[in-house]
Write a protein that holds these residues in place. Structure first.
Motif, mmCIF file in Angstrom:
data_model
loop_
_atom_site.group_PDB
_atom_site.id
_atom_site.type_symbol
_atom_site.label_atom_id
_atom_site.label_comp_id
_atom_site.label_asym_id
_atom_site.label_seq_id
_atom_site.Cartn_x
_atom_site.Cartn_y
_atom_site.Cartn_z
ATOM 1 N N THR A 38 0.854 -1.179 0.000
ATOM 2 C CA THR A 38 0.000 0.000 0.000
ATOM 3 C C THR A 38 0.892 1.232 0.000
ATOM 4 N N ILE A 39 0.284 2.353 -0.364
ATOM 5 C CA ILE A 39 1.042 3.608 -0.370
ATOM 6 C C ILE A 39 1.508 3.943 1.048
ATOM 7 N N VAL A 40 0.609 3.742 1.998
ATOM 8 C CA VAL A 40 0.891 4.167 3.380
ATOM 9 C C VAL A 40 1.879 3.226 4.068
ATOM 10 N N GLN A 41 1.655 1.937 3.963
ATOM 11 C CA GLN A 41 2.459 0.961 4.710
ATOM 12 C C GLN A 41 3.632 0.393 3.917
ATOM 13 N N GLY A 42 3.643 0.623 2.603
ATOM 14 C CA GLY A 42 4.713 0.055 1.787
ATOM 15 C C GLY A 42 4.526 -1.439 1.625
ATOM 16 N N LEU A 43 5.632 -2.160 1.555
ATOM 17 C CA LEU A 43 5.611 -3.611 1.364
ATOM 18 C C LEU A 43 5.605 -4.306 2.719
ATOM 19 N N GLU A 44 4.516 -4.975 3.017
ATOM 20 C CA GLU A 44 4.389 -5.677 4.286
ATOM 21 C C GLU A 44 4.411 -7.181 4.042
ATOM 22 N N PHE A 45 5.235 -7.865 4.791
ATOM 23 C CA PHE A 45 5.254 -9.316 4.735
ATOM 24 C C PHE A 45 3.983 -9.873 5.366
ATOM 25 N N ALA A 53 4.684 -26.254 3.300
ATOM 26 C CA ALA A 53 4.366 -26.141 4.721
ATOM 27 C C ALA A 53 4.431 -24.682 5.154
ATOM 28 N N PRO A 54 3.442 -24.229 5.917
ATOM 29 C CA PRO A 54 3.496 -22.854 6.424
ATOM 30 C C PRO A 54 4.632 -22.705 7.428
ATOM 31 N N ILE A 55 5.444 -21.687 7.225
ATOM 32 C CA ILE A 55 6.614 -21.492 8.074
ATOM 33 C C ILE A 55 6.435 -20.303 9.013
ATOM 34 N N ASP A 56 5.956 -19.217 8.480
ATOM 35 C CA ASP A 56 5.855 -17.992 9.263
ATOM 36 C C ASP A 56 4.656 -17.199 8.754
ATOM 37 N N ASP A 57 3.687 -17.006 9.623
ATOM 38 C CA ASP A 57 2.525 -16.189 9.237
ATOM 39 C C ASP A 57 2.412 -14.979 10.160
ATOM 40 N N SER A 58 3.535 -14.530 10.660
ATOM 41 C CA SER A 58 3.533 -13.448 11.644
ATOM 42 C C SER A 58 3.005 -12.131 11.093
ATOM 43 N N GLY A 59 2.983 -11.980 9.797
ATOM 44 C CA GLY A 59 2.491 -10.741 9.215
ATOM 45 C C GLY A 59 1.011 -10.753 8.879
ATOM 46 N N MET A 60 0.406 -11.886 9.056
ATOM 47 C CA MET A 60 -1.013 -12.010 8.679
ATOM 48 C C MET A 60 -1.908 -11.421 9.764
ATOM 49 N N PRO A 61 -2.842 -10.580 9.380
ATOM 50 C CA PRO A 61 -3.866 -10.186 10.347
ATOM 51 C C PRO A 61 -4.549 -11.448 10.878
ATOM 52 N N LYS A 62 -4.705 -11.513 12.189
ATOM 53 C CA LYS A 62 -5.137 -12.767 12.806
ATOM 54 C C LYS A 62 -6.563 -13.129 12.459
ATOM 55 N N GLU A 63 -7.345 -12.125 12.230
ATOM 56 C CA GLU A 63 -8.725 -12.403 11.859
ATOM 57 C C GLU A 63 -8.895 -12.187 10.353
ATOM 58 N N ARG A 64 -9.678 -12.965 9.749
ATOM 59 C CA ARG A 64 -10.173 -12.834 8.382
ATOM 60 C C ARG A 64 -9.180 -13.258 7.305
ATOM 61 N N PHE A 65 -7.870 -13.286 7.590
ATOM 62 C CA PHE A 65 -6.879 -13.651 6.566
ATOM 63 C C PHE A 65 -6.412 -15.091 6.795
ATOM 64 N N SER A 66 -6.321 -15.820 5.695
ATOM 65 C CA SER A 66 -5.753 -17.160 5.770
ATOM 66 C C SER A 66 -5.048 -17.472 4.453
ATOM 67 N N ALA A 67 -4.025 -18.304 4.519
ATOM 68 C CA ALA A 67 -3.290 -18.692 3.316
ATOM 69 C C ALA A 67 -3.072 -20.186 3.344
ATOM 70 N N GLN A 68 -3.086 -20.750 2.152
ATOM 71 C CA GLN A 68 -2.874 -22.185 2.028
ATOM 72 C C GLN A 68 -1.980 -22.472 0.827
#
Lengths: 114, 113
Positions: A38-45, A53-68
């Protein structure tokens, strides 16, 4: 080699709807990363996988976001109940492996939440 | 915690001029440093990286970067820019142990013909 493929390129959703973003990494690459830009936050992991295998999801908003990553040929990022603040360009990248990780990025999916 | 900062949000130069885009990092261990370029509407493309050895690394399209441990810097340089170099440039840092790359806020380079 078609590079990293992201679909769709643009997605418009209404507030509260679900959005699923797709990423096809380069064949043979073992690591897949998701970033949000985003313009405001730049590149966020957001999150990454190694050998599916999921290794690190520390950047994911805990609610509503999921990755597979159900198989080595694609990964998905799902956002439930989208909000206007989720509007961003979502970038997927893959690399041969971790460590000396040269990232190969897709063109991104521009998500607009109305 | 690794951090990477790019102090210049915008840089404007004339075609044929030299340019240096600055990147400073903060990290205590062994790290990888990289530069990427992003043209408008596209994803990021890798330019070059440093891990060890010669502190000056060469990249594509005439770009080079120099690592300085004493200054905690990894500045990107090009001797003679072309209008097609206009883009946003991102510096990134990751730990040697293998993890995700943290990106700086980017520097928008505008090359005036």
């Amino acid at each position: 080699n078609a590079g990293v493929i992201q679909t769709p390129r643009h997605k418009v959703t209404g507030k509260g709807q679900e959005a699923t973003l797709w990423c096809e990494p380069i064949s043979g690459h073992s690591a897949v990363f998701w970033y949000r830009q985003t313009i405001v936050q730049g590149l966020e992991f957001l999150t990454y996988f190694r050998n599916q295998a999921p290794i690190d999801d520390s950047g994911m908003p805990k609610e509503r976001f999921s990755a597979q990553m159900p198989n080595q040929s694609h990964s998905t990022l799902k956002i439930q109940s989208t909000q206007p603040q989720d509007s961003a360009v979502y970038l997927c990248a893959s690399s041969l492996d971790l460590g000396q990780n040269t990232l190969y990025f897709g063109a991104g999916t521009r998500l607009s939440v109305l | 915690t690794q951090t990477v900062s790019q102090s210049d949000a915008h840089v404007t130069v004339f075609e044929g001029d030299s340019v240096e885009l600055r990147c400073n990092y903060s990290y205590g261990g062994s790290i990888y440093l990289s530069w990427y370029i992003q043209h408008h509407g596209h994803g990021l493309q890798f330019l070059l990286k440093y891990y060890s050895g010669n502190p000056v690394v060469q990249g594509v399209n005439g770009f080079e970067a120099e690592f300085s441990k004493s200054d905690s810097s990894f500045h990107l340089r090009k001797a003679s820019v072309h209008w097609s170099d206009s883009a946003v440039y991102f510096c990134a840092v990751s730990a040697n142990s293998g993890t995700y790359q943290r990106f700086g806020t980017g520097t928008k380079l505008q090359v005036v013909p």
